[in-house]
Motif scaffolding. Sequence first.
Motif, PDB file in Angstrom:
ATOM      1  N   ARG A  78       1.714  78.072 -19.033  1.00 45.40           N
ATOM      2  CA  ARG A  78       2.435  77.378 -20.104  1.00 45.40           C
ATOM      3  C   ARG A  78       1.581  76.178 -20.492  1.00 45.40           C
ATOM      4  NH1 ARG A  78       7.796  76.825 -21.928  1.00 45.40           N
ATOM      5  NH2 ARG A  78       8.354  74.683 -22.443  1.00 45.40           N
ATOM      6  N   VAL A  79       1.139  76.149 -21.741  1.00 43.90           N
ATOM      7  CA  VAL A  79       0.246  75.095 -22.222  1.00 43.90           C
ATOM      8  C   VAL A  79       0.694  74.613 -23.593  1.00 43.90           C
ATOM      9  CG1 VAL A  79      -1.745  76.007 -20.939  1.00 43.90           C
ATOM     10  CG2 VAL A  79      -1.371  76.713 -23.316  1.00 43.90           C
ATOM     11  N   THR A  80       0.230  73.420 -23.949  1.00 44.98           N
ATOM     12  CA  THR A  80       0.442  72.887 -25.283  1.00 44.98           C
ATOM     13  C   THR A  80      -0.909  72.827 -25.972  1.00 44.98           C
ATOM     14  OG1 THR A  80       2.347  71.601 -24.535  1.00 44.98           O
ATOM     15  CG2 THR A  80       1.338  70.922 -26.620  1.00 44.98           C
ATOM     16  N   LEU A  81      -0.982  73.339 -27.200  1.00 43.42           N
ATOM     17  CA  LEU A  81      -2.225  73.394 -27.959  1.00 43.42           C
ATOM     18  C   LEU A  81      -2.391  72.100 -28.745  1.00 43.42           C
ATOM     19  CD1 LEU A  81      -4.633  75.198 -28.663  1.00 43.42           C
ATOM     20  CD2 LEU A  81      -3.290  76.093 -30.573  1.00 43.42           C
ATOM     21  N   VAL A  82      -3.502  71.375 -28.477  1.00 46.11           N
ATOM     22  CA  VAL A  82      -3.698  70.051 -29.060  1.00 46.11           C
ATOM     23  C   VAL A  82      -5.109  69.890 -29.628  1.00 46.11           C
ATOM     24  CG1 VAL A  82      -2.000  68.976 -27.499  1.00 46.11           C
ATOM     25  CG2 VAL A  82      -4.425  69.053 -26.835  1.00 46.11           C
ATOM     26  N   PHE A  83      -5.309  68.802 -30.359  1.00 47.23           N
ATOM     27  CA  PHE A  83      -6.636  68.450 -30.842  1.00 47.23           C
ATOM     28  C   PHE A  83      -7.443  67.880 -29.676  1.00 47.23           C
ATOM     29  CE2 PHE A  83      -4.235  68.682 -34.757  1.00 47.23           C
ATOM     30  CZ  PHE A  83      -5.127  69.378 -35.571  1.00 47.23           C
ATOM     31  N   PRO A  84      -8.781  67.917 -29.767  1.00 47.26           N
ATOM     32  CA  PRO A  84      -9.633  67.540 -28.628  1.00 47.26           C
ATOM     33  C   PRO A  84      -9.301  66.197 -27.980  1.00 47.26           C
ATOM     34  CG  PRO A  84     -10.959  68.509 -30.346  1.00 47.26           C
ATOM     35  CD  PRO A  84      -9.570  68.368 -30.910  1.00 47.26           C
ATOM     36  N   GLY A  85      -9.038  65.163 -28.739  1.00 46.14           N
ATOM     37  CA  GLY A  85      -8.762  63.846 -28.174  1.00 46.14           C
ATOM     38  C   GLY A  85      -7.469  63.761 -27.377  1.00 46.14           C
ATOM     39  N   GLU A  86      -6.591  64.755 -27.540  1.00 45.20           N
ATOM     40  CA  GLU A  86      -5.295  64.764 -26.853  1.00 45.20           C
ATOM     41  C   GLU A  86      -5.288  65.685 -25.636  1.00 45.20           C
ATOM     42  OE1 GLU A  86      -3.039  66.278 -30.103  1.00 45.20           O
ATOM     43  OE2 GLU A  86      -2.920  64.360 -31.116  1.00 45.20           O
ATOM     44  N   ALA A  87      -6.396  66.389 -25.406  1.00 42.46           N
ATOM     45  CA  ALA A  87      -6.449  67.378 -24.322  1.00 42.46           C
ATOM     46  C   ALA A  87      -6.392  66.709 -22.955  1.00 42.46           C
ATOM     47  CB  ALA A  87      -7.719  68.215 -24.447  1.00 42.46           C
ATOM     48  N   ASP A  88      -5.669  67.343 -22.029  1.00 43.70           N
ATOM     49  CA  ASP A  88      -5.557  66.874 -20.650  1.00 43.70           C
ATOM     50  C   ASP A  88      -5.121  68.067 -19.809  1.00 43.70           C
ATOM     51  OD1 ASP A  88      -4.917  65.790 -18.175  1.00 43.70           O
ATOM     52  OD2 ASP A  88      -3.821  64.089 -19.022  1.00 43.70           O
ATOM     53  N   ILE A  89      -6.067  68.678 -19.131  1.00 42.56           N
ATOM     54  CA  ILE A  89      -5.776  69.894 -18.380  1.00 42.56           C
ATOM     55  C   ILE A  89      -4.721  69.651 -17.299  1.00 42.56           C
ATOM     56  CG2 ILE A  89      -7.601  69.728 -16.643  1.00 42.56           C
ATOM     57  CD1 ILE A  89      -6.587  72.895 -18.576  1.00 42.56           C
ATOM     58  N   ALA A  90      -4.685  68.439 -16.725  1.00 41.23           N
ATOM     59  CA  ALA A  90      -3.685  68.117 -15.700  1.00 41.23           C
ATOM     60  C   ALA A  90      -2.271  68.146 -16.279  1.00 41.23           C
ATOM     61  CB  ALA A  90      -3.970  66.752 -15.080  1.00 41.23           C
ATOM     62  N   GLU A  91      -2.160  67.900 -17.591  1.00 45.46           N
ATOM     63  CA  GLU A  91      -0.862  67.919 -18.277  1.00 45.46           C
ATOM     64  C   GLU A  91      -0.641  69.230 -19.027  1.00 45.46           C
ATOM     65  OE1 GLU A  91       1.550  65.438 -18.352  1.00 45.46           O
ATOM     66  OE2 GLU A  91       0.374  64.415 -16.807  1.00 45.46           O
ATOM     67  N   ASN A  92      -1.527  70.220 -18.783  1.00 45.06           N
ATOM     68  CA  ASN A  92      -1.463  71.518 -19.467  1.00 45.06           C
ATOM     69  C   ASN A  92      -1.556  71.388 -20.987  1.00 45.06           C
ATOM     70  OD1 ASN A  92      -1.301  73.175 -17.147  1.00 45.06           O
ATOM     71  ND2 ASN A  92       0.828  72.534 -16.909  1.00 45.06           N
ATOM     72  N   ARG A  93      -2.362  70.434 -21.435  1.00 47.13           N
ATOM     73  CA  ARG A  93      -2.618  70.223 -22.860  1.00 47.13           C
ATOM     74  C   ARG A  93      -4.041  70.696 -23.131  1.00 47.13           C
ATOM     75  NH1 ARG A  93       0.884  66.703 -25.301  1.00 47.13           N
ATOM     76  NH2 ARG A  93      -0.731  65.790 -26.621  1.00 47.13           N
TER      77      ARG A  93
END
Length: 143
Positions: A78-93
């Motif tokens: 379960r992940v959230t699709l975001v723009f590069p500056g908002e990515a955080d693998i620990a938060e599944n973004r």
Amino acid sequence: MTQPKKNHRKPKIVVGDVDYKRLTDLAAAAQERFPEVAEELQSEMDRAHVVQAGTVPAKVVQMGSTVEFRSDSAQQRRVTLVFPGEADIAENRISILTPIGAALIGLSTGQSITWTALNGRQHALTVVSVEQPALAVPGSLPG
């Protein structure tokens, strides 16, 4: 006896016009630093059916959507699709500028796609569910 060939045609995808503009601009801007992923994202945008942002069906993966998918390894994520500056693998973004992010954009619940990881390995995923962000784009609510 020969094995039947798998159909590698990509599924039809839908992208809102606002996401389309932002993502084609992002792909162009990322061309020098991340050429493979930028080209894959541009390829996805080139084949997308572009509609008005407020008319994208709720079951379609858009920027900001939270997606549950099953991978070919039978793992469900379960992940959230975001723009590069908002990515955080620990938060599944996950960033749209990753192979899996580019593969997810525009897919609908139940659709499957094959994508190539940065290590060159092919993977498949199937979208199980899509949730849109709590904050809707202004003007996208029926009214």
